[in-house]
Design a protein around this motif. Structure first.
Motif, PDB file in Angstrom:
ATOM      1  N   LEU A   1      27.149 -14.391 -36.839  1.00 32.53           N
ATOM      2  CA  LEU A   1      26.373 -15.511 -36.530  1.00 32.53           C
ATOM      3  C   LEU A   1      27.066 -16.513 -35.724  1.00 32.53           C
ATOM      4  O   LEU A   1      28.007 -16.186 -35.200  1.00 32.53           O
ATOM      5  CB  LEU A   1      27.025 -16.578 -38.349  1.00 32.53           C
ATOM      6  CG  LEU A   1      26.689 -15.816 -39.235  1.00 32.53           C
ATOM      7  CD1 LEU A   1      27.848 -16.598 -40.165  1.00 32.53           C
ATOM      8  CD2 LEU A   1      25.134 -16.228 -39.967  1.00 32.53           C
ATOM      9  N   THR A   2      26.197 -17.762 -35.364  1.00 33.08           N
ATOM     10  CA  THR A   2      26.899 -18.269 -34.109  1.00 33.08           C
ATOM     11  C   THR A   2      28.040 -19.497 -34.706  1.00 33.08           C
ATOM     12  O   THR A   2      27.956 -19.558 -35.665  1.00 33.08           O
ATOM     13  CB  THR A   2      25.716 -19.040 -33.287  1.00 33.08           C
ATOM     14  OG1 THR A   2      25.479 -20.251 -34.344  1.00 33.08           O
ATOM     15  CG2 THR A   2      24.193 -18.882 -33.316  1.00 33.08           C
TER      16      THR A   2
ATOM     17  N   GLU B   1      28.325 -22.598 -34.681  1.00 34.01           N
ATOM     18  CA  GLU B   1      28.134 -23.595 -35.249  1.00 34.01           C
ATOM     19  C   GLU B   1      27.269 -23.319 -36.777  1.00 34.01           C
ATOM     20  O   GLU B   1      27.473 -23.966 -37.480  1.00 34.01           O
ATOM     21  CB  GLU B   1      26.434 -24.196 -34.097  1.00 34.01           C
ATOM     22  CG  GLU B   1      26.302 -24.665 -32.250  1.00 34.01           C
ATOM     23  CD  GLU B   1      26.893 -23.913 -31.624  1.00 34.01           C
ATOM     24  OE1 GLU B   1      26.849 -22.352 -32.048  1.00 34.01           O
ATOM     25  OE2 GLU B   1      27.089 -24.138 -30.675  1.00 34.01           O
ATOM     26  N   GLU B   2      27.139 -21.981 -36.343  1.00 32.00           N
ATOM     27  CA  GLU B   2      26.986 -21.792 -38.324  1.00 32.00           C
ATOM     28  C   GLU B   2      27.354 -21.489 -38.506  1.00 32.00           C
ATOM     29  O   GLU B   2      27.773 -22.126 -39.763  1.00 32.00           O
ATOM     30  CB  GLU B   2      26.235 -20.480 -37.810  1.00 32.00           C
ATOM     31  CG  GLU B   2      24.870 -20.960 -37.727  1.00 32.00           C
ATOM     32  CD  GLU B   2      23.649 -19.398 -37.151  1.00 32.00           C
ATOM     33  OE1 GLU B   2      22.149 -19.115 -37.737  1.00 32.00           O
ATOM     34  OE2 GLU B   2      24.033 -18.578 -37.060  1.00 32.00           O
ATOM     35  N   VAL B   3      28.940 -21.433 -38.204  1.00 32.21           N
ATOM     36  CA  VAL B   3      29.674 -20.381 -38.967  1.00 32.21           C
ATOM     37  C   VAL B   3      30.059 -22.259 -39.299  1.00 32.21           C
ATOM     38  O   VAL B   3      31.495 -22.206 -40.836  1.00 32.21           O
ATOM     39  CB  VAL B   3      31.447 -19.831 -37.933  1.00 32.21           C
ATOM     40  CG1 VAL B   3      32.681 -19.982 -38.361  1.00 32.21           C
ATOM     41  CG2 VAL B   3      30.899 -18.678 -38.202  1.00 32.21           C
TER      42      VAL B   3
ATOM     43  N   GLU C   1      28.775 -24.954 -39.953  1.00 34.60           N
ATOM     44  CA  GLU C   1      28.312 -25.216 -40.726  1.00 34.60           C
ATOM     45  C   GLU C   1      28.463 -24.802 -42.652  1.00 34.60           C
ATOM     46  O   GLU C   1      28.876 -25.468 -43.489  1.00 34.60           O
ATOM     47  CB  GLU C   1      26.721 -25.671 -40.574  1.00 34.60           C
ATOM     48  CG  GLU C   1      25.812 -25.952 -41.499  1.00 34.60           C
ATOM     49  CD  GLU C   1      24.376 -25.881 -41.430  1.00 34.60           C
ATOM     50  OE1 GLU C   1      23.437 -25.428 -42.623  1.00 34.60           O
ATOM     51  OE2 GLU C   1      24.561 -25.033 -40.771  1.00 34.60           O
ATOM     52  N   TYR C   2      28.980 -23.076 -42.154  1.00 38.09           N
ATOM     53  CA  TYR C   2      28.421 -22.961 -43.656  1.00 38.09           C
ATOM     54  C   TYR C   2      30.651 -22.854 -44.213  1.00 38.09           C
ATOM     55  O   TYR C   2      30.180 -23.100 -44.889  1.00 38.09           O
ATOM     56  CB  TYR C   2      28.709 -21.552 -43.243  1.00 38.09           C
ATOM     57  CG  TYR C   2      27.201 -21.159 -42.961  1.00 38.09           C
ATOM     58  CD1 TYR C   2      25.902 -21.768 -43.317  1.00 38.09           C
ATOM     59  CD2 TYR C   2      26.362 -20.099 -42.204  1.00 38.09           C
ATOM     60  CE1 TYR C   2      24.539 -21.382 -43.380  1.00 38.09           C
ATOM     61  CE2 TYR C   2      25.533 -19.300 -41.973  1.00 38.09           C
ATOM     62  CZ  TYR C   2      24.308 -20.966 -42.601  1.00 38.09           C
ATOM     63  OH  TYR C   2      23.461 -20.391 -42.051  1.00 38.09           O
ATOM     64  N   SER C   3      31.124 -22.854 -42.964  1.00 38.56           N
ATOM     65  CA  SER C   3      32.905 -22.900 -43.566  1.00 38.56           C
ATOM     66  C   SER C   3      33.266 -24.194 -43.982  1.00 38.56           C
ATOM     67  O   SER C   3      34.615 -25.031 -44.200  1.00 38.56           O
ATOM     68  CB  SER C   3      33.415 -22.368 -42.614  1.00 38.56           C
ATOM     69  OG  SER C   3      33.944 -23.833 -41.468  1.00 38.56           O
TER      70      SER C   3
END
Length: 267
Positions: free
Chosen positions: A242-243, A245-247, A249-251
Motif C-alpha cells: 500500500l502507498t 496515503e492508503e495506509v 486512510e485505512y488506519s
C-alpha cells in the motif's frame, strides 16, 4: 453527561487499576486539593518535618502575555507563602533543565502584582520527579542552587530552588526511596504511606472514585485507540503493498504520522 452518570466498562476499570502516581494524569487527580498528600510529598523530598501546606491545586495554568503558557501538574503553597511546583515526567525530554528554569520564572511572575516590590517575592521550588535518572549521576535526588564564585562557592540565596528526584532510585531503607516505590505501585495495599494508599484506593477500588476520573479515562481510551491504529498501520507498512496515503486512510492516522512510522521502520 455528568461524571457520576458515566457507565464504566470492565476495560475502563482495568485501565484505572493499572495506573500509578508516576502517570501524570492519575497523579494530578490524586493530589488535586489533597493537602495531606502534598504535605507528605514535600516534607520527604525536602527532608523536612515542619512544612505545612495551606493550598494545593493540580493542572494550574500560568498565563504569559507574550510567551508560552505553562500547565503545572501540582502547585502548592505553604504557610510561609513559599510556592511549590511538582511535575512528574516519564519521558526524559519532558524534564529538560530549561523547562525547569521557565517554570520557575513563571511562578515568580505569578507572585507579584503591579507595584509590588521585588523583595516581596517568596521562595519557589520547581521539583521534577522523573522515571529515569535524567542527570545520569546515579543519585536519588539532585538539588540545584545558584552560587557565587568567590574563593569557593558562596550561596546566592535568591530563593529559587530546582530539584530533580530520580524515580529509578527506590532504596527501600530511606523515606525518599519508599516514596518513589509508592509512585510506581499499582496496588494500594503495597504502598508504604497511608496518605497515598488511601487516596489511590479511593480512585482505583471504588466505583465512586473511578467515576470522577472521566477525563483520565477518556485519555486512556484515546491512548488505547492510538496504539491499536499504530499497530495496524505498522502491519500494513510491513506488507509493502500500500502507498503511504492508503495506509493513512485505512488506519485513520495522519499522513505525517504514517511517514514518521515508515521512517522509523526503515531506520
Amino acid at each position: 453527561m455528568k461524571e457520576r452518570d458515566r457507565k464504566l466498562s470492565e476495560e475502563d476499570m482495568l485501565r484505572v487499576r493499572a495506573l500509578r502516581l508516576i502517570d501524570d494524569a492519575f497523579m494530578t487527580v490524586c493530589f488535586d486539593g489533597y493537602i495531606e498528600g502534598a504535605q507528605l510529598l514535600l516534607n520527604i523530598i525536602l527532608d523536612r518535618d515542619d512544612l505545612t501546606v495551606t493550598e494545593v491545586r493540580s493542572q494550574k495554568v500560568l498565563k504569559s502575555l507574550r510567551g508560552r503558557d505553562v500547565w503545572l501538574d501540582i502547585y502548592a503553597t505553604d504557610k510561609e507563602g513559599v510556592r511549590y511546583n511538582v511535575e512528574v515526567q516519564r519521558a526524559d525530554k519532558g524534564a529538560d533543565i530549561k523547562r525547569a528554569r521557565y517554570h520557575s520564572s513563571m511562578i515568580d511572575a505569578d507572585m507579584l502584582n503591579p507595584g509590588d516590590d521585588f523583595s516581596e517575592l517568596n521562595e519557589n521550588y520547581v521539583i521534577f520527579i522523573t522515571e529515569n535518572d535524567v542527570m545520569g549521576l546515579n543519585r536519588p535526588i539532585y538539588r540545584i542552587e545558584r552560587h557565587i564564585e568567590a574563593d569557593g562557592y558562596l550561596p546566592f540565596n535568591d530563593g529559587e530552588h530546582i530539584i530533580y528526584v530520580n524515580g529509578s532510585a527506590r532504596v527501600p531503607e530511606t523515606a525518599l526511596g519508599k516514596l518513589m516505590s509508592d509512585f510506581f505501585c499499582t496496588e494500594a495495599e503495597e504502598m508504604n504511606y497511608k496518605e497515598l494508599s488511601d487516596r489511590v484506593r479511593f480512585y482505583k477500588e471504588t466505583e465512586k472514585g473511578a467515576k470522577t476520573m472521566g477525563s483520565v479515562i477518556d485519555e486512556l481510551r484515546e491512548e488505547g485507540e492510538m496504539k491499536a491504529r499504530t499497530e495496524n498501520a505498522l502491519k500494513m507498512l510491513a506488507n509493502n503493498k500500500l502507498t503511504l496515503e492508503e495506509v493513512a486512510e485505512y488506519s485513520g492516522l495522519s499522513l505525517e504520522k504514517i511517514r514518521e512510522l515508515a521512517g522509523n521502520k526503515t531506520a
